[in-house]
Design an enzyme around this catalytic site. Structure first.
Site, PDB file in Angstrom:
ATOM      1  N   HIS A 114      -7.978  27.881  54.975  1.00 37.55           N
ATOM      2  CA  HIS A 114      -8.079  27.937  56.444  1.00 37.55           C
ATOM      3  C   HIS A 114      -7.150  29.052  56.922  1.00 37.55           C
ATOM      4  O   HIS A 114      -6.085  29.267  56.327  1.00 37.55           O
ATOM      5  CB  HIS A 114      -7.563  26.630  57.082  1.00 37.55           C
ATOM      6  CG  HIS A 114      -8.576  25.549  57.260  1.00 37.55           C
ATOM      7  ND1 HIS A 114      -8.253  24.218  57.125  1.00 37.55           N
ATOM      8  CD2 HIS A 114      -9.894  25.577  57.603  1.00 37.55           C
ATOM      9  CE1 HIS A 114      -9.325  23.473  57.362  1.00 37.55           C
ATOM     10  NE2 HIS A 114     -10.333  24.279  57.652  1.00 37.55           N
ATOM     11  N   CYS A 154      -1.569  21.787  60.625  1.00 36.95           N
ATOM     12  CA  CYS A 154      -2.864  21.087  60.528  1.00 36.95           C
ATOM     13  C   CYS A 154      -2.856  19.784  61.311  1.00 36.95           C
ATOM     14  O   CYS A 154      -3.905  19.309  61.734  1.00 36.95           O
ATOM     15  CB  CYS A 154      -3.191  20.696  59.098  1.00 36.95           C
ATOM     16  SG  CYS A 154      -3.176  21.997  57.909  1.00 36.95           S
TER      17      CYS A 154
HETATM   18  N1  ARG Z   1      -8.171  17.963  53.438  1.00 31.58           N
HETATM   19  C1  ARG Z   1      -8.400  18.738  54.626  1.00 31.58           C
HETATM   20  C2  ARG Z   1      -9.557  19.695  54.391  1.00 31.58           C
HETATM   21  O1  ARG Z   1      -9.694  20.201  53.307  1.00 31.58           O
HETATM   22  C3  ARG Z   1      -7.157  19.455  55.009  1.00 31.58           C
HETATM   23  C4  ARG Z   1      -7.260  20.198  56.301  1.00 31.58           C
HETATM   24  C5  ARG Z   1      -6.022  20.957  56.644  1.00 31.58           C
HETATM   25  N2  ARG Z   1      -6.086  21.496  57.953  1.00 31.58           N
HETATM   26  C6  ARG Z   1      -5.749  22.744  58.312  1.00 31.58           C
HETATM   27  N3  ARG Z   1      -5.742  23.040  59.579  1.00 31.58           N
HETATM   28  N4  ARG Z   1      -5.482  23.671  57.448  1.00 31.58           N
HETATM   29  O2  ARG Z   1     -10.339  19.965  55.254  1.00 31.58           O
END
Ligand code: ARG
Length: 279
Positions: free
Chosen positions: A171, A265
């Protein structure tokens, strides 16, 4: 010290209590369902993050967690929000897809004028960071390039596409953090050559972070312009930020790192102009 006086701006965040947080499936390289989450520790870490944000004078609103959605705690992915406009996420993985309805309801109940759902895959603030009249958008793993036009039209702001290339930094908010309305920090290795060039041109004085720190999810940071909340293990980056006049605040998010997440996150930032909830 640079002698720069950094000014903190009061922010509003939306968080989702970790009542159902767990690692039950694997949709990024951090997630191993055989490595259990310590639930009590996870609760405590989330409460500490919330208390740190409120202790710094920020407002934290809550969205009700939904059973069966273990990643809903990562509120940053629920939407992209600027002022009174929210674009609800459209998740790449079926496991997370139902979170969109819960976030949509939250914004609708708060009287948001419009809460459309993204037509193409778009993982909200996980991949969209706003500053200086722009929206930086991460593609490559979750958010699709096809969605960027929609984001640009909806918010009426230019969208800068940045291609992510490291699967562990899947991300945008794991490879780049906004420090204030003009300054960012990022790890160049997380981006394609073309996107690195774009970043270097747009932000010539950005803080370039070492790979070691980036791989600790140090870039999953929340800044209010002065205080920078970042994973406690990122001590080298914290020192550099101090040298630049910021006040780093280490938070331990070890249980969330097992799901590929950190402080940013867990906190969806509601940018200025966001309507206040009733009451
Ligand atoms: N397990 C989640 C996923 O893979 C984690 C999300 C983390 N969020 C972020 N904003 N980076 O989607």
């Amino acid at each position: 010290m640079t002698g720069i006086a950094r000014e903190a701006f009061a922010r509003r965040f939306l968080m989702c209590p970790p009542s159902y947080f767990a690692v039950e499936y694997s949709i990024n390289p951090w997630m191993d369902p055989h490595r259990p989450v310590d639930r009590a520790l996870a609760e405590g870490q989330w409460e500490a993050l919330r208390a740190t944000l409120t202790g710094l004078g920020h407002r934290v609103d809550l969205v009700e967690p939904v059973p069966g959605l273990p990643d809903m705690v990562f509120a940053a992915n629920g939407a992209t929000v600027i002022g009174d406009r929210a674009l609800i996420a459209s998740f790449r993985h079926t496991q997370r897809a139902p979170e969109a309805a819960a976030y949509e309801k939250w914004f609708r109940d708060r009287g948001f004028a419009q809460v459309p759902g993204a037509a193409h895959m778009n993982e909200g603030q996980g991949d969209h960071l706003a500053l200086a009249g722009l929206i930086l958008a991460g593609t490559g793993f979750r958010t699709q390039p096809a969605s960027l036009q929609e984001t640009e039209t909806y918010f009426g702001r230019p969208v800068v596409a940045l291609e992510l290339v490291d699967p562990r930094l899947y991300h945008l908010d794991t490879a780049l953090a906004v420090l204030d309305d003009e300054q960012i920090m990022y790890w160049p290795g997380g981006f394609s050559a073309h996107s690195r060039h774009r970043l270097a041109t747009l932000f010539p004085s950005a803080v370039q972070v070492q790979e070691r720190d980036a791989q600790l999810l140090a870039l999953n940071a929340v800044s209010d312009g002065r205080h920078v909340l970042l994973p406690v293990a990122a001590t080298e980056l914290a020192e550099r930020l101090t040298g630049l006049g910021f006040e780093p605040v280490g938070v331990d998010m070890s249980e969330y790192a097992k799901a590929g997440g950190g402080p940013k996150c867990c906190a969806l930032e509601l940018l200025p102009g966001t309507p206040a909830p009733p009451g």
